[in-house]
Design an enzyme around this catalytic site. Structure first.
Site, PDB file in Angstrom:
ATOM      1  N   ARG A 202       0.843  -1.199   0.000  1.00  0.00           N
ATOM      2  CA  ARG A 202       0.000   0.000   0.000  1.00  0.00           C
ATOM      3  C   ARG A 202       0.873   1.242   0.000  1.00  0.00           C
ATOM      4  O   ARG A 202       0.555   2.247  -0.632  1.00  0.00           O
ATOM      5  CB  ARG A 202      -0.937  -0.004   1.210  1.00  0.00           C
ATOM      6  CG  ARG A 202      -1.696   1.309   1.374  1.00  0.00           C
ATOM      7  CD  ARG A 202      -2.828   1.220   2.384  1.00  0.00           C
ATOM      8  NE  ARG A 202      -2.502   0.477   3.578  1.00  0.00           N
ATOM      9  CZ  ARG A 202      -1.773   0.950   4.596  1.00  0.00           C
ATOM     10  NH1 ARG A 202      -1.261   2.166   4.542  1.00  0.00           N
ATOM     11  NH2 ARG A 202      -1.545   0.207   5.650  1.00  0.00           N
TER      12      ARG A 202
ATOM     13  N   TYR B 248     -17.108  16.610 -15.702  1.00  0.00           N
ATOM     14  CA  TYR B 248     -17.473  15.188 -15.760  1.00  0.00           C
ATOM     15  C   TYR B 248     -18.445  14.837 -14.625  1.00  0.00           C
ATOM     16  O   TYR B 248     -18.301  15.293 -13.493  1.00  0.00           O
ATOM     17  CB  TYR B 248     -16.206  14.343 -15.680  1.00  0.00           C
ATOM     18  CG  TYR B 248     -16.427  12.888 -15.359  1.00  0.00           C
ATOM     19  CD1 TYR B 248     -17.255  12.089 -16.141  1.00  0.00           C
ATOM     20  CD2 TYR B 248     -15.809  12.300 -14.262  1.00  0.00           C
ATOM     21  CE1 TYR B 248     -17.461  10.762 -15.848  1.00  0.00           C
ATOM     22  CE2 TYR B 248     -16.003  10.957 -13.958  1.00  0.00           C
ATOM     23  CZ  TYR B 248     -16.835  10.195 -14.745  1.00  0.00           C
ATOM     24  OH  TYR B 248     -17.038   8.875 -14.436  1.00  0.00           O
TER      25      TYR B 248
ATOM     26  N   ASP C 234      -7.795  18.017 -15.074  1.00  0.00           N
ATOM     27  CA  ASP C 234      -8.033  16.658 -15.546  1.00  0.00           C
ATOM     28  C   ASP C 234      -7.648  16.614 -17.016  1.00  0.00           C
ATOM     29  O   ASP C 234      -8.308  17.224 -17.863  1.00  0.00           O
ATOM     30  CB  ASP C 234      -9.505  16.301 -15.349  1.00  0.00           C
ATOM     31  CG  ASP C 234      -9.815  14.850 -15.683  1.00  0.00           C
ATOM     32  OD1 ASP C 234      -9.067  14.246 -16.479  1.00  0.00           O
ATOM     33  OD2 ASP C 234     -10.818  14.317 -15.164  1.00  0.00           O
TER      34      ASP C 234
ATOM     35  N   LYS D 233      -8.535   5.256 -19.297  1.00  0.00           N
ATOM     36  CA  LYS D 233      -8.924   5.716 -20.625  1.00  0.00           C
ATOM     37  C   LYS D 233      -7.767   5.588 -21.616  1.00  0.00           C
ATOM     38  O   LYS D 233      -7.298   4.494 -21.876  1.00  0.00           O
ATOM     39  CB  LYS D 233      -9.446   7.149 -20.531  1.00  0.00           C
ATOM     40  CG  LYS D 233     -10.464   7.366 -19.405  1.00  0.00           C
ATOM     41  CD  LYS D 233     -11.665   6.456 -19.459  1.00  0.00           C
ATOM     42  CE  LYS D 233     -12.818   6.866 -18.559  1.00  0.00           C
ATOM     43  NZ  LYS D 233     -12.552   6.882 -17.117  1.00  0.00           N
TER      44      LYS D 233
END
Length: 387
Positions: free
Chosen positions: A51, A103, A175, A200
């Site tokens: 982690r 978005y 973004d 994406k």
């Protein structure tokens, strides 16, 4: 091989990656470990718990930072995990300025999660720098940008917007998912933080979910690393491996995405059954000149409206064969969707319509299939919708 002297096509393949020292393996190994041996209490060899850090993730983070021209990269389990980490920087009473057509998932986390913690958000037309300036307050701490926007393909002047933010001592984050670092590098334009949904274009094959933050700031990177470890929204090593696989072909894929999207946008723009086309590569697009200055090409995303009804638009997206009706974007395959009931359903209808996002708007992620097949598919779907 990480030299900044190399062009992005070379750095996409080599940056942050070296053959494995022990075996000579050319590809980055998938380090499927949760924990790491220590030579003594607290004497680890660079990694202690996955982690906190994982070698496969480190390679990905260095690769992404290099592609964006940044000093530091942090990878997350999703783009929303990355956005959440930026919001972790804020405190109750802080104010955020963002876009009115942001978005849907971003709008949701802003209004349905962080407003509950006494953060306030102003949604404005980001294409108008005067509106950004007017929205700034004494308590504003973050300017959150998208360009091109999702799904209206609006273009924000990043350099101008970042300048306003810095005049007010406000953090500017952007973004950059729609453009990818191959087409646009916001740090070079003055942004402080770049965010990606690696799901994406960077992943590129619709087979992973991940996100990233890139910055030049040592202080911001240290804070991102603290929240990355403390909150735990970190990607697994296999997803990191897939994202690295994706960056290697990012330039060639983006070239084809852009080439196909230009052809389709021009064809749609001339189609009698299409009312409007939203694509910054069209000279009539209001943001075309700014996009031409700050982007290396215009991307593989476009939206359009039929000269028809909501039902006809729904029929169109259900009748395609090459284009698949599905959410998400940026994969090698072409996708089509209706934002209002799908990706942007979290935004109240009155807010969507006021921002120009109509019920009949159709969003297209143009894949890398042959463009003649893509156009023929859209033609038959339009005919089916309006007959």
């Amino acid at each position: 091989m990480t030299s900044d002297d190399h062009r992005i096509e070379t750095r996409a393949i080599h940056a942050g990656q070296e053959p494995d020292e022990e075996t000579g393996a050319l590809m980055t190994p998938i380090h499927a470990n949760s924990t790491y041996v220590q030579d003594g209490p607290g004497e680890h060899r660079g990694y202690e718990y996955s982690r906190t850090g994982n070698p496969t993730r480190t390679d990905l983070e260095e690769n992404l930072a290099n592609l964006e021209g940044g000093e530091h990269g942090r990878a997350f389990s999703s783009g929303m995990g990355a956005i959440n980490t930026v919001l972790n920087l804020l405190s109750a009473g802080d104010h955020v300025v963002t876009g009115e057509d942001v978005y849907g998932g971003t709008h949701r986390i802003f209004t349905q999660v962080y407003e509950e913690y006494d953060l306030e958000f102003s949604f404005v037309d980001m294409t108008d720098l005067d509106e950004i300036e007017a929205a700034m307050r004494e308590e504003t701490e973050l300017l959150w940008l998208e360009t091109p926007t999702n799904p209206l393909m609006s273009i924000v002047d990043v350099e101008g917007a970042a300048g306003i933010a810095h005049e007010h001592d406000v953090l500017c984050a952007i973004d950059n998912t729609f453009a990818s670092p191959y087409l646009q590098r916001p740090l070079e334009l003055g942004a402080d933080v770049v965010c990606h949904s690696l799901t994406k274009y960077i992943g590129g094959h619709s087979d992973l979910v991940a996100g990233a933050l890139i910055t030049d700031s040592d202080e911001l990177d240290e804070r991102f690393g603290f929240y990355q470890n403390s909150v735990g929204a970190t990607p697994g090593p296999f997803d990191c491996f897939l994202a690295l696989r994706g960056t290697k072909t990012l330039p060639v894929r983006m070239d084809r995405h852009c080439e196909n999207a230009r052809r389709i946008a021009t064809w749609l723009d001339d189609h009698a059954g299409v009312d409007r086309v939203f694509y910054p590569g069209l000279e009539a697009h209001p943001g075309h000149e700014i996009a031409a200055e700050q982007m290396d090409d215009f991307g593989g995303m476009l939206s359009f409206e039929l000269d028809g009804t909501l039902e006809e638009a729904s029929t169109l997206v259900s009748e395609t064969e090459v284009f698949t009706l599905a959410e998400s974007l940026g994969g090698v395959e072409s996708l089509i969707e209706q934002p209002a009931p799908m990706t942007h359903a979290a935004i109240p209808r009155e807010e969507r319509v006021a921002a120009g996002l109509t019920d009949s708007l159709i969003r297209v992620s143009v894949g890398i299939e042959h463009v003649d097949d893509q156009i023929a598919d859209l033609e038959q779907a339009i005919e089916a919708a309006v007959e």
